[in-house]
Motif scaffolding. Structure first.
Motif, PDB file in Angstrom:
ATOM      1  N   ILE A 195      -5.423   3.036  -0.635  1.00 31.71           N
ATOM      2  CA  ILE A 195      -4.890   4.151  -1.418  1.00 31.71           C
ATOM      3  C   ILE A 195      -4.858   5.417  -0.590  1.00 31.71           C
ATOM      4  N   SER A 196      -5.883   5.584   0.222  1.00 31.98           N
ATOM      5  CA  SER A 196      -5.985   6.826   0.975  1.00 31.98           C
ATOM      6  C   SER A 196      -6.941   6.606   2.144  1.00 31.98           C
ATOM      7  N   SER A 229       0.849  -1.199   0.000  1.00 32.56           N
ATOM      8  CA  SER A 229       0.000   0.000   0.000  1.00 32.56           C
ATOM      9  C   SER A 229       0.879   1.240   0.000  1.00 32.56           C
ATOM     10  N   HIS A 244       1.058   3.893  -2.967  1.00 28.73           N
ATOM     11  CA  HIS A 244       0.700   5.249  -2.568  1.00 28.73           C
ATOM     12  C   HIS A 244       1.737   6.243  -3.103  1.00 28.73           C
ATOM     13  N   VAL A 279      -2.437  12.095  -5.559  1.00 28.63           N
ATOM     14  CA  VAL A 279      -2.895  11.532  -4.297  1.00 28.63           C
ATOM     15  C   VAL A 279      -3.442  12.595  -3.338  1.00 28.63           C
TER      16      VAL A 279
END
Ligand code: GTP
Length: 293
Positions: A209-210, A169, A173, A179
Motif C-alpha cells: 500500500i505504501s 499494488s 494504490h 494515501v
C-alpha cells in the motif's frame, strides 16, 4: 466507500485467474480449473478500513462483450473508478482485441470520464525472457496511440511470478483515498524506529500500500516479491491449521520484522543498525498501531 473496478478483456486472457489469486487465495496452478465467466461476476472485497473494492469481472466471450456495448452499456460503464483491460500477449487476433478495447474506452469516456485506465499485457511467462522487454515496449507504444486522448498505465504481468502483485499494488494504490496521510504516518513511524525502510501491506491480499525508505532512487515494486512469498507462506500456514502473525529475519547486516499493524494491514520494518534491540522495534510497532487505526 465503494469503488467500482471493471476487469475486461477477451475470453481466456486471464481475468478470473488474477482476481482469484490476488483476492481469493488461489495459487497459480489452481487457475487451470477455472471455467469461462458467464456474463459479469461481481465481488466486493473489503480493503482498507472503509474502502470496498467492487470488482466486476466481465466474461470476455463475444456474445457477452457485444451485450456490454449494446443493451448493458450504461449499467456496465457508469461510475467506474478504474478500468483494467487484460490482453493475452499470445493472442492471435490482436486487431479484434484492440477493437474491443477501443469500444470499451469509448464507452468509458462517455459514462465515466475520470476513470483511470490500466492495461495489463498478460501471460508474459509465455514469451522468451530475452524478448519480454521488447514485446512489452511494442505493445505499450501501440496502446498509447490507440488510447488517445486517454492516458493509460501499463504493466507486463504473469500469474507465475510477482509481476501480478506489482501491477495490482499500483492499481489499488490509485484507489486509496487518504494515501498521502498514510504515507506521512509511515514516514514518521520509520523515523522514530530508526528504520532504513518501512512497508505497509494490506492484510489479506498482501499488496503493497505504501512504503518509505532512507535510500535514494528506490523502486516500490521491489517489494512485490515479498508480497508473493508471504502470501504463499500464509496460505501454507493456514493449510497446517496455523495462523501467520509475525516474522523476524536476522542477517549479518540487517534485520527485518513483519508484523500485524492494524485490522487491515501488516508492516515490514528493515533495520541495518543491529545495535537496536529487536524488542525496541517490536515495541515501536505496537505503539504505532493506534496511529494507523
Ligand atoms: P473469461 O471468463 O472467458 O472471460 O476468461 P478469463 O479472462 O477469466 O480467463 P481465465 O482466468 O479463466 O484464464 C484462462 C486460462 O489462462 C486458465 O487456464 C489460466 O490458468 C490461464 N492463465 C491465466 N493467467 C496466465 C498467465 O499469466 N500465464 C499463463 N501461461 N497462463 C495463464
Amino acid at each position: 466507500m465503494s469503488k467500482k473496478v471493471l476487469l475486461m478483456g477477451k475470453s481466456g486472457s486471464g481475468k478470473t485467474s488474477m482476481r482469484s489469486i490476488i483476492f481469493h487465495n488461489y495459487v497459480a496452478k489452481d487457475t487451470r480449473r477455472l471455467g469461462a465467466t458467464i456474463d459479469v461476476e461481481n465481488s466486493r472485497v473489503r480493503f482498507l478500513g472503509n474502502l470496498v473494492l467492487n470488482l466486476w469481472d466481465c466474461g470476455g466471450q463475444d456474445m457477452f462483450m457485444e451485450n456490454y456495448f449494446a443493451s448493458q452499456r450504461e449499467h456496465i460503464f457508469r461510475n467506474v473508478e478504474v478500468l483494467i483491460y487484460v490482453f493475452d500477449v499470445e493472442s492471435r487476433d490482436i486487431e479484434k482485441d484492440m477493437h474491443y478495447y477501443q469500444d470499451c474506452l469509448e464507452a468509458i469516456l462517455v459514462n465515466s470520464k475520470n476513470a483511470k485506465v490500466f492495461c495489463l499485457i498478460h501471460k508474459m511467462d509465455l514469451v522468451q525472457e530475452e524478448m519480454r522487454h521488447r514485446v512489452f515496449e511494442a505493445r505499450l507504444n501501440e496502446l498509447n496511440t490507440r488510447s488517445e486522448p486517454v492516458k493509460i498505465t501499463a504493466f507486463a504481468t504473469s500469474i507465475w511470478d510477482e509481476s501480478l502483485y506489482k501491477a495490482w499494488s499500483s492499481i489499488v494504490h490509485s484507489l486509496i483515498p487518504n494515501v498521502k496521510l498514510l504515507e506521512s504516518h509511515l514516514q514518521n513511524f520509520a523515523t522514530i524506529c530508526e528504520a532504513d525502510e518501512a512497508v505497509l501491506f494490506e492484510r489479506t491480499t498482501f499488496l503493497v500500500i505504501s512504503h518509505c525508505t532512507k535510500m535514494d532512487n528506490t523502486d516500490i515494486h521491489r517489494f512485490s516479491k515479498i508480497s508473493n512469498y508471504i502470501k504463499l507462506f500464509k496460505m501454507s500456514c493456514s493449510r497446517a491449521q496455523a495462523q501467520f502473525k509475525s516474522m523476524e529475519i536476522r542477517q549479518a547486516d540487517f534485520a527485518a520484522f513483519i508484523d500485524v499493524l492494524t485490522a487491515n494491514t501488516y508492516v515490514m520494518v528493515i533495520m541495518s543498525d543491529l545495535s537496536i534491540e529487536p524488542s525496541a522495534t517490536k515495541m515501536n510497532i505496537s505503539v504505532a498501531r493506534k496511529h494507523f487505526e
